[in-house]
Design a protein around this motif. Structure first.
Motif, PDB file in Angstrom:
ATOM      1  N   GLU A  42       0.812  -1.217   0.000  1.00 41.25           N
ATOM      2  CA  GLU A  42       0.000   0.000   0.000  1.00 41.25           C
ATOM      3  C   GLU A  42       0.845   1.266   0.000  1.00 41.25           C
ATOM      4  O   GLU A  42       0.364   2.334  -0.360  1.00 41.25           O
ATOM      5  CB  GLU A  42      -0.947   0.002   1.205  1.00 41.25           C
ATOM      6  N   ASP A  45       3.214   4.018  -4.822  1.00 39.18           N
ATOM      7  CA  ASP A  45       2.386   4.950  -5.576  1.00 39.18           C
ATOM      8  C   ASP A  45       1.975   4.270  -6.881  1.00 39.18           C
ATOM      9  O   ASP A  45       2.789   4.046  -7.770  1.00 39.18           O
ATOM     10  CB  ASP A  45       3.166   6.226  -5.879  1.00 39.18           C
ATOM     11  N   THR A  46       0.719   3.913  -6.990  1.00 36.47           N
ATOM     12  CA  THR A  46       0.217   3.235  -8.185  1.00 36.47           C
ATOM     13  C   THR A  46      -0.724   4.126  -8.992  1.00 36.47           C
ATOM     14  O   THR A  46      -1.484   3.633  -9.820  1.00 36.47           O
ATOM     15  CB  THR A  46      -0.523   1.945  -7.793  1.00 36.47           C
ATOM     16  N   SER A  47      -0.653   5.426  -8.780  1.00 35.78           N
ATOM     17  CA  SER A  47      -1.578   6.333  -9.465  1.00 35.78           C
ATOM     18  C   SER A  47      -1.364   6.344 -10.977  1.00 35.78           C
ATOM     19  O   SER A  47      -2.304   6.591 -11.730  1.00 35.78           O
ATOM     20  CB  SER A  47      -1.440   7.747  -8.900  1.00 35.78           C
ATOM     21  N   ASP A  48      -0.142   6.070 -11.441  1.00 35.12           N
ATOM     22  CA  ASP A  48       0.134   6.074 -12.882  1.00 35.12           C
ATOM     23  C   ASP A  48       0.092   4.676 -13.490  1.00 35.12           C
ATOM     24  O   ASP A  48       0.415   4.502 -14.657  1.00 35.12           O
ATOM     25  CB  ASP A  48       1.519   6.681 -13.150  1.00 35.12           C
ATOM     26  N   GLU A  50      -1.780   1.530 -14.941  1.00 33.32           N
ATOM     27  CA  GLU A  50      -3.061   1.191 -15.534  1.00 33.32           C
ATOM     28  C   GLU A  50      -3.523  -0.187 -15.019  1.00 33.32           C
ATOM     29  O   GLU A  50      -2.712  -1.111 -14.932  1.00 33.32           O
ATOM     30  CB  GLU A  50      -2.898   1.123 -17.054  1.00 33.32           C
TER      31      GLU A  50
END
Length: 95
Positions: A42, A45-48, A50
């Motif tokens: 967790e 950073d997986t914001s970018d 897909e």
């Protein structure tokens, strides 16, 4: 996060599973390790990133679907423990 033996017994009860005291202790440790690892993930950073349909690229993992000649009866039945001229013989399962 720490999973207690009480948590394991509760989940086992819901799933209608029975475990020995040693198994419950081992499962509690294993589940705690899994949840600790999830907390570590967790932090990423997986914001970018897909979302994926599959973890691996399935496009190249599947073979082409090609029609082939079927096995002759003799070839298909040659390793059968019991067969007649055209069929596999199996023990009767229904009375």
């Amino acid at each position: 996060m720490s999973v207690t033996e009480k948590d394991v017994r509760y989940v086992a009860h819901l799933a209608r599973l029975q475990f020995t005291d040693e198994e419950v202790e081992g499962l509690a440790k294993d589940m705690s390790k899994i949840l600790d690892y999830m907390e570590t993930l967790e932090e990423l950073d997986t914001s970018d990133v897909e979302p994926l349909e599959h973890v691996i690229d399935m496009e190249y993992r599947l073979r082409d679907d090609k029609a082939k000649e079927p096995l002759p009866h003799e070839e298909a039945l040659k390793n059968a423990p019991d067969a007649d001229s055209d069929y596999f013989r199996v023990p009767k399962v229904i009375d």
